[in-house]
Design an enzyme around this catalytic site. Structure first.
Site, PDB file in Angstrom:
ATOM      1  N   HIS A 362      -8.610  -1.768  25.818  1.00 16.81           N
ATOM      2  CA  HIS A 362      -7.508  -2.304  24.578  1.00 16.81           C
ATOM      3  C   HIS A 362      -6.923  -3.627  24.888  1.00 16.81           C
ATOM      4  O   HIS A 362      -5.920  -4.179  24.389  1.00 16.81           O
ATOM      5  CB  HIS A 362      -6.568  -1.414  24.679  1.00 16.81           C
ATOM      6  CG  HIS A 362      -7.055  -0.268  23.862  1.00 16.81           C
ATOM      7  ND1 HIS A 362      -6.785   0.053  22.585  1.00 16.81           N
ATOM      8  CD2 HIS A 362      -7.550   0.795  24.574  1.00 16.81           C
ATOM      9  CE1 HIS A 362      -7.347   1.486  22.388  1.00 16.81           C
ATOM     10  NE2 HIS A 362      -7.806   1.937  23.581  1.00 16.81           N
ATOM     11  N   LYS A 553       6.338  -6.231  15.757  1.00 20.03           N
ATOM     12  CA  LYS A 553       5.498  -5.679  16.904  1.00 20.03           C
ATOM     13  C   LYS A 553       6.211  -5.929  18.306  1.00 20.03           C
ATOM     14  O   LYS A 553       7.349  -6.387  18.269  1.00 20.03           O
ATOM     15  CB  LYS A 553       4.307  -6.640  17.060  1.00 20.03           C
ATOM     16  CG  LYS A 553       4.597  -8.052  17.028  1.00 20.03           C
ATOM     17  CD  LYS A 553       3.164  -8.725  16.894  1.00 20.03           C
ATOM     18  CE  LYS A 553       2.555  -9.213  15.404  1.00 20.03           C
ATOM     19  NZ  LYS A 553       1.066  -8.266  15.270  1.00 20.03           N
ATOM     20  N   ARG A 554       5.775  -5.390  19.301  1.00 16.92           N
ATOM     21  CA  ARG A 554       6.280  -5.711  20.588  1.00 16.92           C
ATOM     22  C   ARG A 554       6.376  -7.139  21.020  1.00 16.92           C
ATOM     23  O   ARG A 554       5.757  -8.042  20.179  1.00 16.92           O
ATOM     24  CB  ARG A 554       5.375  -4.989  21.781  1.00 16.92           C
ATOM     25  CG  ARG A 554       5.478  -3.465  21.745  1.00 16.92           C
ATOM     26  CD  ARG A 554       6.868  -3.119  22.263  1.00 16.92           C
ATOM     27  NE  ARG A 554       7.150  -3.265  23.706  1.00 16.92           N
ATOM     28  CZ  ARG A 554       7.340  -2.421  24.592  1.00 16.92           C
ATOM     29  NH1 ARG A 554       7.299  -1.074  24.186  1.00 16.92           N
ATOM     30  NH2 ARG A 554       7.541  -2.578  25.616  1.00 16.92           N
ATOM     31  N   LYS A 559       2.114 -12.802  21.520  1.00 11.95           N
ATOM     32  CA  LYS A 559       2.242 -12.576  20.228  1.00 11.95           C
ATOM     33  C   LYS A 559       3.028 -13.917  19.396  1.00 11.95           C
ATOM     34  O   LYS A 559       3.122 -13.921  18.280  1.00 11.95           O
ATOM     35  CB  LYS A 559       2.683 -11.317  19.932  1.00 11.95           C
ATOM     36  CG  LYS A 559       2.008 -10.239  20.578  1.00 11.95           C
ATOM     37  CD  LYS A 559       2.923  -8.757  20.444  1.00 11.95           C
ATOM     38  CE  LYS A 559       2.278  -7.468  21.218  1.00 11.95           C
ATOM     39  NZ  LYS A 559       1.167  -6.983  20.418  1.00 11.95           N
ATOM     40  N   THR A 661      -2.808  -3.620  15.119  1.00  9.60           N
ATOM     41  CA  THR A 661      -2.949  -2.533  13.726  1.00  9.60           C
ATOM     42  C   THR A 661      -1.871  -2.722  12.701  1.00  9.60           C
ATOM     43  O   THR A 661      -2.239  -2.370  11.642  1.00  9.60           O
ATOM     44  CB  THR A 661      -2.948  -1.295  14.453  1.00  9.60           C
ATOM     45  OG1 THR A 661      -2.102  -1.095  15.311  1.00  9.60           O
ATOM     46  CG2 THR A 661      -4.257  -0.816  14.997  1.00  9.60           C
ATOM     47  N   LYS A 665      -1.835  -2.356   8.506  1.00 12.61           N
ATOM     48  CA  LYS A 665      -0.750  -1.742   7.676  1.00 12.61           C
ATOM     49  C   LYS A 665       0.004  -2.787   6.688  1.00 12.61           C
ATOM     50  O   LYS A 665       0.061  -2.268   5.407  1.00 12.61           O
ATOM     51  CB  LYS A 665       0.322  -1.246   8.677  1.00 12.61           C
ATOM     52  CG  LYS A 665      -0.393  -0.098   9.777  1.00 12.61           C
ATOM     53  CD  LYS A 665       0.728  -0.091  10.747  1.00 12.61           C
ATOM     54  CE  LYS A 665      -0.137   0.690  11.961  1.00 12.61           C
ATOM     55  NZ  LYS A 665       0.610   0.989  13.275  1.00 12.61           N
TER      56      LYS A 665
HETATM   57  C1  NBG Z   1      -3.205  -2.793  22.437  1.00 11.28           C
HETATM   58  C2  NBG Z   1      -3.537  -4.302  21.898  1.00 11.28           C
HETATM   59  C3  NBG Z   1      -3.809  -4.340  20.499  1.00 11.28           C
HETATM   60  C4  NBG Z   1      -4.362  -3.134  19.820  1.00 11.28           C
HETATM   61  C5  NBG Z   1      -3.823  -1.893  20.477  1.00 11.28           C
HETATM   62  C6  NBG Z   1      -4.787  -0.693  19.952  1.00 11.28           C
HETATM   63  C7  NBG Z   1      -2.701  -2.290  24.795  1.00 11.28           C
HETATM   64  C8  NBG Z   1      -3.068  -2.268  26.213  1.00 11.28           C
HETATM   65  N1  NBG Z   1      -3.526  -2.661  23.960  1.00 11.28           N
HETATM   66  O1  NBG Z   1      -3.943  -5.589  19.912  1.00 11.28           O
HETATM   67  O2  NBG Z   1      -2.648  -5.309  22.562  1.00 11.28           O
HETATM   68  O3  NBG Z   1      -4.363  -3.067  18.618  1.00 11.28           O
HETATM   69  O4  NBG Z   1      -4.109  -2.006  21.822  1.00 11.28           O
HETATM   70  O5  NBG Z   1      -5.996  -0.892  20.110  1.00 11.28           O
HETATM   71  O6  NBG Z   1      -1.544  -1.685  24.563  1.00 11.28           O
END
Ligand code: NBG
Length: 817
Positions: A362, A553-554, A559, A661, A665
């Site tokens: 991920h 988002k975080r 980002k 994701t 949404k």
């Molecule tokens: C996160 C990514 C996102 C991705 C999500 C789900 C981690 C390690 N990765 O871009 O930063 O959408 O995983 O796949 O949290």
């Protein structure tokens, strides 16, 4: 597998009322006149839970019992969001329940609002796991989601004086009606100690003599599929002491020490690490990972044996997905269970192990790739370290045979990082122990093969595949956007909720004036709803007819929330200079948590809030620019935010966001995206059409090239007067009551280093935002684009992702839809 769709049992208002009263009286021991709102919520939750659990029993039946291959999704994080409303929706009993409660004098929405969500994850990774669980049930794949039942989930965020403050998340304080404890399902998990050699007639064996043991107890939460009789299980493990009291210590009168052990054991599942990248070297974190991996594998082996299987056929019945490297130690643990406890030979055990596991990566961020110091790993898991070494020895032999003389490659591929202090590389363990490795968006999977896992891709190209992420349309449209759901359904029926590709039929209405009008009315109503919440939580009033420009988002430098901040300051300075400037009214809405120890992220939150303070109180800006920070972004709050967005900000440095994701949404709810060619943005743009997407910025390849060519952000600053003005403004102290120090770290980072290429992308971003404003001035064109975004997002259903996993990874037939 046969679909059970359409066989949902009817339920009457009378039955609901009866069950609700029974639960209030006999389960909660409450009289109606003394009951609190939470009691009513609990009584309703129990009523609904009963219906869901009935389906678990039916599921066991319809899965063909012994013969089905099951999926075990191993994830250290889940973010399910509140369960009540989703279960009502998936069971198809929302309206009858609403009516039953109305007859009793209660309001369903008020009770729904009582629920506290389980915050057992940080962000996208945990939410993806929950979307996948919901889709697994909805497409009727037998599955168990395994994870950790953290007593304290992700902290609650409050914003005080513009800064983030963290408050512990006591989500269990009023009880959790959605889980049932299964004390009968419990496994011992060992730590520490040493290894002995032991011989009998069968040979010589290594025996682990651990020095502590804890017990993992299962807590099950049912996950109902959408309008099917299938229900899967989320099984979370809680750590307990094996013995509550150390009797030896107790008998010596040392009561305190006797209880100590219990406290230490239970610490393992106390708290979620609030980092969305790896937390370096924390012993408790490795304990958590091993604890849940071990409980889960023991549980699978037990179920397998109950169904008559032998350890040698384990892989035929279980497909185990590693959600990132957090559960990767499971590879070594399955080997230990098979070799040490079940006495399989190494080769046979290894063959079973490799056929069992698959690994999803991920992230490409190097700092987020997990590694554990050999010292710590060996101290906690001495036998596993031996097993890792043996796996590595055999693996590197294979590498040497394939690439003779290539020692550098051997060192790069090794499970042990030997370049300095020694580390176990968890991604390498996951790769070697899996038969499939996937990224989460096409670009990400490609970059994975070219960069962090390049050597593995050269060694085993066929192991690699892509599965682009998806989101569940049940929670993220049907539930959170009832207005849009109703409008869409009025034109194309409601089958799109289970088959999202049907949204394509909306293309036919993209230019229909009446439909456009209704589409705008739905969006406006959602914006009113969000504006009311914003006013209540922040005291800031925003204009629902302004353009809602949203970035949630975080908080992470990659980002680039601070790039959005540069844009706001640009507009602010423009309006300062020219009050007549044609800047359509915009409301900037931010939300997201920062890891508590992440200095820059926390300062970016402060920066945004400081800009808000300045802009929101400036009479010149009145109703033209507003900046709001929505505190405590979580699933519950997200459900109000996505439906109300006009513009979705997906502005990460290309090559850094694995997928995203939230981007899905937003677009699904009719927001237009302004974004870079990063993660799943690439595929979203491809689907919705380039003309319905505001693209800007360097591509991943261009970023890599700029980096290699010695990118100097100061050149951008020197060459672009507007950019210079914006940066100088931040540095001037104007946002900090004259304090020039407060934002100096941000300014210096951008001027001297700019690792995420904000200055390189600044002008392109400003220009793209101009195109946004231009289109916004044409409501019909904007609405058309908005409709087409929704209509073309069918690919991004998590049902499709699960279908891809079934086909490419698990070799399981999903139910034909
Ligand atoms: C996160 C990514 C996102 C991705 C999500 C789900 C981690 C390690 N990765 O871009 O930063 O959408 O995983 O796949 O949290």
């Amino acid at each position: 597998m046969k679909s059970s769709a359409g066989t949902i049992a009817e339920i009457t208002t009378g039955e609901i009322k009866q069950a609700f009263r029974d639960n209030l009286h006999s389960e909660l021991g409450r009289l109606e006149r003394f009951a609190t709102k939470n009691d009513f919520y609990l009584a309703l939750a129990l009523t609904v839970r009963e219906r869901v659990f009935e389906r678990i029993v039916e599921t066991m039946d319809s899965y063909g019992g012994v013969n089905a291959r099951r999926v075990a999704y191993l994830s250290a994080e889940y973010l399910p969001g509140p369960h009540l409303a989703n279960n009502l929706l998936n069971l198809g009993i929302t309206e009858v329940t609403r009516e039953a409660l109305r007859e009793l004098g209660y309001d369903l929405d008020e009770l729904i609002a009582q629920e506290e969500e389980p915050g057992l994850g940080n962000g996208g990774l945990g939410r993806l796991a929950s979307c996948f669980m919901e889709s697994l049930a909805s497409v009727e794949v037998p599955a168990i989601g395994y994870g950790i039942r953290y007593e304290f989930g992700i902290f609650d965020q409050v914003i005080r004086d513009g800064w983030q403050e963290e408050i512990t998340d006591k989500w269990l304080r009023f009880g959790n009606p959605w889980e049932i404890a299964r004390p009968d399902i419990a496994y011992g998990v060992k730590f520490g100690g040493h290894i002995k050699t032991f011989s009998d007639q069968q040979g010589t064996f290594r025996v682990w003599v651990p020095d502590t043991e804890v017990r993992g107890i299962a807590y099950d939460t049912p996950i109902a599929g959408y309008r099917v009789n299938t229900c899967d299980i989320l099984r979370l493990w809680k750590a307990e002491a094996v013995e509550s009291f150390d009797f030896a210590a107790f008998n010596h009168g040392d009561y305190y020490r006797a209880v100590q052990d219990k406290v230490v054991s239970e610490n393992i599942t106390k708290v979620l690490y609030p980092n969305d990248d790896a937390e370096a070297g924390k012993e408790l974190r490795l304990k958590q990972q091993f604890f849940f991996a071990s409980c889960s594998l023991q549980d699978m082996l037990t179920i397998h044996a109950m169904l008559g299987g032998t350890p040698a056929t384990f892989h035929e019945k279980w497909a185990v997905q590693l959600n990132d490297t957090h559960p990767a130690v499971a590879v070594a643990e399955l080997m230990r269970l098979l070799v040490d406890e079940h006495r399989l030979g190494w080769d046979e055990a290894w063959s079973v192990t490799r056929k069992t596991f698959a690994y999803t990566n991920h992230t490409l961020l190097p700092e987020a790739l997990e590694k554990w110091s050999v010292g710590l790993f060996g101290k906690l898991l001495p036998r596993h370290l031996e097993i890792v070494y043996e796996i590595n020895r055999r693996f590197l032999e294979e590498v040497r045979a394939t690439f003779p003389g290539d020692d550098a490659r051997v060192a790069r591929l090794s499970l042990i990082d030997d370049t300095g202090a020694r580390y176990v590389r968890m991604a390498h363990l996951a790769c070697v122990g899996s038969h499939r490795i996937n990224g989460v968006a096409r670009l990400h999977s490609e970059l994975l093969m070219q960069t962090v896992l390049r050597d593995f891709a050269e060694l085993w190209p066929d192991k690699f595949c892509n599965v682009t992420n998806g989101v569940t349309p049940r929670r993220f449209v049907a539930l959170s956007n009832p207005g849009l759901t109703k409008l869409i359904t009025s034109r194309i029926g409601d089958n799109w909720i289970r088959d999202l590709n049907q949204l394509r039929k909306l293309e036919a209405f993209a230019d229909d004036g009446e439909f456009q009008q209704q589409w705008r009315e739905v969006k406006l109503a959602n914006k009113h709803r969000l504006a009311a919440i914003l006013a209540e939580r922040t005291g800031i009033k925003v204009a629902p007819d302004s353009l809602f420009d949203v970035l949630v988002k975080r908080i992470h430098e990659y980002k680039r929330q601070h790039l959005a901040a540069l844009h706001i300051i640009t507009l602010y300075l423009r309006l300062q200079r020219d009050r007549q400037a044609d800047v359509p009214a915009r409301t900037f809405i931010f939300g997201g948590k920062a890891a508590p120890g992440y200095f820059m992220a926390k300062r970016i939150i402060k920066l945004i809030n400081s800009i808000g303070d300045l802009v929101n109180s400036d009479p010149v800006m009145r109703d033209r620019l507003k900046v709001v920070y929505f505190p405590d972004f979580n699933v519950t709050n997200a459900q109000f935010i996505y439906p109300a967005a006009d513009l979705s900000e997906q502005i990460s440095t290309a090559g850094k966001e694995a997928s995203g994701t939230g981007n899905m949404k937003f677009a699904l709810n009719g927001a237009l995206t302004i974004g870079t060619l990063d993660g799943a943005n690439v595929e979203i743009r491809e689907e919705v059409g380039a003309e319905n997407f505001f693209l800007f910025g360097l591509s991943a390849a261009e970023v890599a090239k700029a980096k290699a060519g010695g990118y100097r952000s100061r050149d951008q600053y020197d060459q672009n007067p507007m950019l210079r003005e914006v940066i100088d403004f931040i540095g001037s102290g104007a946002l900090a009551g004259g304090d020039r120090e407060l934002f100096r770290p941000i300014v210096e980072n951008l001027l001297n280093d700019d690792p995420f290429f904000l200055l390189a992308d600044y002008q392109a971003y400003i220009d793209a935002q101009e195109r946004v404003s231009t289109l916004w001035r044409e409501p019909q064109q904007w609405t058309r684009s908005s409709i087409l975004n929704t209509a073309r997002m069918g690919k991004f259903s998590s049902d499709r992702s699960i279908g891809d996993y079934c086909e490419r990874v698990w070799k399981i037939e999903p139910t034909p839809r």
